[in-house]
Write a protein that holds these residues in place. Structure first.
Motif, PDB file in Angstrom:
ATOM      1  N   VAL A 184       0.814  -1.242  -0.026  1.00 29.58           N
ATOM      2  CA  VAL A 184       0.252   0.045  -0.097  1.00 29.58           C
ATOM      3  C   VAL A 184       0.900   1.404  -0.202  1.00 29.58           C
ATOM      4  N   VAL A 185       1.872   1.223   0.990  1.00 30.97           N
ATOM      5  CA  VAL A 185       2.669   2.675   1.212  1.00 30.97           C
ATOM      6  C   VAL A 185       3.759   2.643  -0.152  1.00 30.97           C
ATOM      7  N   ALA A 186       4.166   1.771  -0.520  1.00 31.85           N
ATOM      8  CA  ALA A 186       5.372   1.849  -1.554  1.00 31.85           C
ATOM      9  C   ALA A 186       4.455   2.485  -2.826  1.00 31.85           C
ATOM     10  N   MET A 189       3.136   6.092  -2.364  1.00 33.99           N
ATOM     11  CA  MET A 189       4.124   7.070  -1.968  1.00 33.99           C
ATOM     12  C   MET A 189       4.829   7.261  -3.300  1.00 33.99           C
ATOM     13  N   SER A 190       5.127   6.040  -4.312  1.00 39.06           N
ATOM     14  CA  SER A 190       5.771   6.460  -5.365  1.00 39.06           C
ATOM     15  C   SER A 190       5.087   7.431  -6.469  1.00 39.06           C
ATOM     16  N   VAL A 191       3.763   7.060  -6.417  1.00 39.57           N
ATOM     17  CA  VAL A 191       2.974   8.101  -7.275  1.00 39.57           C
ATOM     18  C   VAL A 191       3.036   9.530  -6.676  1.00 39.57           C
ATOM     19  N   ILE A 192       2.892   9.612  -5.230  1.00 42.83           N
ATOM     20  CA  ILE A 192       2.836  11.088  -4.479  1.00 42.83           C
ATOM     21  C   ILE A 192       4.327  11.896  -4.903  1.00 42.83           C
ATOM     22  N   SER A 193       5.271  10.732  -4.833  1.00 45.09           N
ATOM     23  CA  SER A 193       6.877  11.465  -5.208  1.00 45.09           C
ATOM     24  C   SER A 193       6.693  12.046  -6.468  1.00 45.09           C
ATOM     25  N   VAL A 194       6.251  11.251  -7.463  1.00 43.00           N
ATOM     26  CA  VAL A 194       6.694  11.588  -8.633  1.00 43.00           C
ATOM     27  C   VAL A 194       5.739  13.053  -8.845  1.00 43.00           C
ATOM     28  N   GLY A 215      -3.790  18.123  -7.060  1.00 40.40           N
ATOM     29  CA  GLY A 215      -4.809  17.212  -7.211  1.00 40.40           C
ATOM     30  C   GLY A 215      -4.742  15.573  -7.181  1.00 40.40           C
ATOM     31  N   THR A 216      -3.800  15.153  -8.164  1.00 38.07           N
ATOM     32  CA  THR A 216      -3.534  13.725  -8.012  1.00 38.07           C
ATOM     33  C   THR A 216      -3.046  13.337  -6.761  1.00 38.07           C
ATOM     34  N   ILE A 217      -2.038  14.218  -6.013  1.00 38.74           N
ATOM     35  CA  ILE A 217      -1.419  13.840  -4.754  1.00 38.74           C
ATOM     36  C   ILE A 217      -2.599  13.853  -3.645  1.00 38.74           C
ATOM     37  N   ALA A 218      -3.467  14.714  -3.844  1.00 39.95           N
ATOM     38  CA  ALA A 218      -4.526  14.617  -2.710  1.00 39.95           C
ATOM     39  C   ALA A 218      -5.299  13.379  -2.802  1.00 39.95           C
ATOM     40  N   ASP A 219      -5.737  12.859  -4.151  1.00 35.59           N
ATOM     41  CA  ASP A 219      -6.430  11.728  -4.230  1.00 35.59           C
ATOM     42  C   ASP A 219      -5.838  10.516  -3.953  1.00 35.59           C
ATOM     43  N   THR A 220      -4.447  10.532  -4.350  1.00 33.43           N
ATOM     44  CA  THR A 220      -3.705   9.211  -3.971  1.00 33.43           C
ATOM     45  C   THR A 220      -3.304   9.119  -2.376  1.00 33.43           C
ATOM     46  N   SER A 221      -3.000  10.208  -1.891  1.00 30.43           N
ATOM     47  CA  SER A 221      -2.783   9.968  -0.487  1.00 30.43           C
ATOM     48  C   SER A 221      -4.333   9.973   0.349  1.00 30.43           C
ATOM     49  N   GLY A 222      -5.261  10.306  -0.219  1.00 28.45           N
ATOM     50  CA  GLY A 222      -6.562   9.628   0.428  1.00 28.45           C
ATOM     51  C   GLY A 222      -6.715   8.386   0.362  1.00 28.45           C
ATOM     52  N   ARG A 260      -3.783   5.323 -11.812  1.00 27.05           N
ATOM     53  CA  ARG A 260      -2.961   6.103 -10.937  1.00 27.05           C
ATOM     54  C   ARG A 260      -1.517   5.873 -11.527  1.00 27.05           C
ATOM     55  N   VAL A 261      -1.266   4.908 -12.124  1.00 24.02           N
ATOM     56  CA  VAL A 261       0.151   4.965 -12.532  1.00 24.02           C
ATOM     57  C   VAL A 261       0.089   5.898 -13.629  1.00 24.02           C
ATOM     58  N   ARG A 262      -0.854   5.608 -14.602  1.00 21.18           N
ATOM     59  CA  ARG A 262      -0.782   6.638 -16.051  1.00 21.18           C
ATOM     60  C   ARG A 262      -0.683   8.358 -15.479  1.00 21.18           C
ATOM     61  N   ALA A 263      -1.277   8.466 -14.259  1.00 18.60           N
ATOM     62  CA  ALA A 263      -1.220   9.706 -13.601  1.00 18.60           C
ATOM     63  C   ALA A 263       0.162  10.133 -13.237  1.00 18.60           C
TER      64      ALA A 263
END
Length: 389
Positions: A184-186, A189-194, A215-222, A260-263
């Protein structure tokens, strides 16, 4: 002598008092049996031959030795020997139930000698009529006490094994939860970091793209918080007031993962062969997590690349293939020792009787192949547990 949980003192006290009362009532027949009538001294000796039994659970050998001394004094004064046998027999059984066999046999020999003293010395009788019953009673008491001791040892061993199994189950559950948390975290967090890097890079030059990344960071962190919350609810499962947790990810949610990966900047497409159908929950979770880990590694290590996910539904198995055309031969993509993610993928595959291969492709890029049996019979044939986690 092995440790033994003492019986409740109240219970042993009631047993001792009951035996003393029976012996004293029986003592009224002493004269009719040809023995000295019980006087005050005799009553005290009979009581002393029964009441210490209340302490047999704490000091079995001490109680047994004291009762033999009292019995010798009682019999030597010419009182009816039968009146002191109740406490001695129960004390011998207790010794045999908590002490090694050699100690119990020694005590049995001692009690036989005391009985022989009363029947052959105090009032001479036929040796057979004295030694026969003495040996029979002592043998039976020692045997039953030994059986009780073995039963208690087996019970303790069984409880220890159950406790060990419980500890092992807890360790396995912790390992499962650790794998879930890593996955879950890996990924998130990879998406958020990018996207955090992208937002910082275009913050001044392209505010619209920066806002999209935020916005993607907010969605992914949620989503990450939601999955972490679900994992915590697993740990609080015994709480009847805890809200029902959402189902674990399945292949039906694979589209959300790919979005998420595409984003995150990695183009990825999906191909499905065969007829899609519901699979056992553990199998679907395993396939989902392997795809998630493979795409997370591609997102972090592949560089500019495209990824491809392929699912093939067979009659007895599910095949999963994840490839990318990035820097597959770069040693940095293969951490020393295989990395926790790769270890987790292999553990999941082994858990459900599957096979997995991970490594660079000859034409460039990286590939993960997973094959999972989908039927209970096939999993049993491959040696995987039938119970789903």
């Amino acid at each position: 002598m092995r440790p033994r949980t003492p019986r409740p003192l109240v219970v042993d006290t009631l047993i001792a008092v009951a035996m003393a009362v029976v012996a004293l009532l029986l003592g009224q027949e002493s004269r009719s049996q040809g023995w000295a009538e019980l006087d005050a001294r005799g009553h005290v000796l009979v009581a002393l031959a029964q009441l210490p039994v209340a302490l047999r659970g704490r000091w079995p050998l001490g109680v047994f030795a004291f009762l033999q001394v009292v019995t010798v004094v009682h019999d030597g004064l010419g009182y009816w020997p039968v009146l002191c046998t109740f406490g001695s027999m129960l004390a011998l059984y207790t010794v045999a139930s908590v002490c090694p066999v050699r100690v119990a046999v020694a005590c049995a020999v001692c009690m036989t000698a005391v009985w022989a003293y009363a029947g052959l010395v105090v009032r001479p009788s036929s040796p057979g009529s004295v030694l026969g019953p003495a040996l029979l009673y002592c043998t039976v008491l020692v045997w039953f006490g030994h059986l009780a001791r073995r039963s208690a040892e087996l019970t303790r061993r069984l409880r220890a094994e159950q406790a060990e199994q419980a500890r092992r189950a807890v360790a396995e559950e912790r390992g499962r939860i650790a794998r879930e948390l890593h996955d879950v975290v890996a990924h998130h967090m990879s998406v958020i970091s990018v996207h955090a890097g992208l937002a910082r890079f275009v913050f001044d030059s392209d505010p619209a793209k920066a806002r999209g990344a935020l916005g993607t960071i907010a969605d992914t962190s949620g989503e990450a918080l939601e999955e972490l919350r679900r994992m915590l609810q697993v740990l609080r499962e015994e709480d009847p007031e805890a809200p029902a947790r959402a189902p674990m990810p399945t292949l039906a949610r694979l589209g959300e993962l790919l979005d998420r990966v595409r984003a995150g900047g990695l183009p990825v497409d999906l191909a499905v062969e065969g007829t899609e159908r519901p699979l056992p929950p553990g199998v679907e979770l395993c396939a989902y997590r392997v795809v998630q880990e493979a795409l997370t590694n591609a997102l972090k290590h592949a560089g500019p690349a495209r990824a491809h996910v392929e699912l093939r539904y067979g009659t007895q198995e599910l095949a999963v293939r994840v490839t990318d055309d990035g820097e597959g031969t770069n040693p940095a993509r293969v951490p020393a020792g295989g990395g926790h993610g790769l270890i987790g993928m292999r553990e999941r595959a082994n858990l459900y009787g599957g096979t997995i291969s991970v490594g660079p492709r000859s034409e460039g890029g990286y590939e993960v192949r997973l094959t999972l049996p989908t039927s209970a019979a096939e999993r049993s044939r491959r040696g995987a547990p039938e119970a789903e986690r």
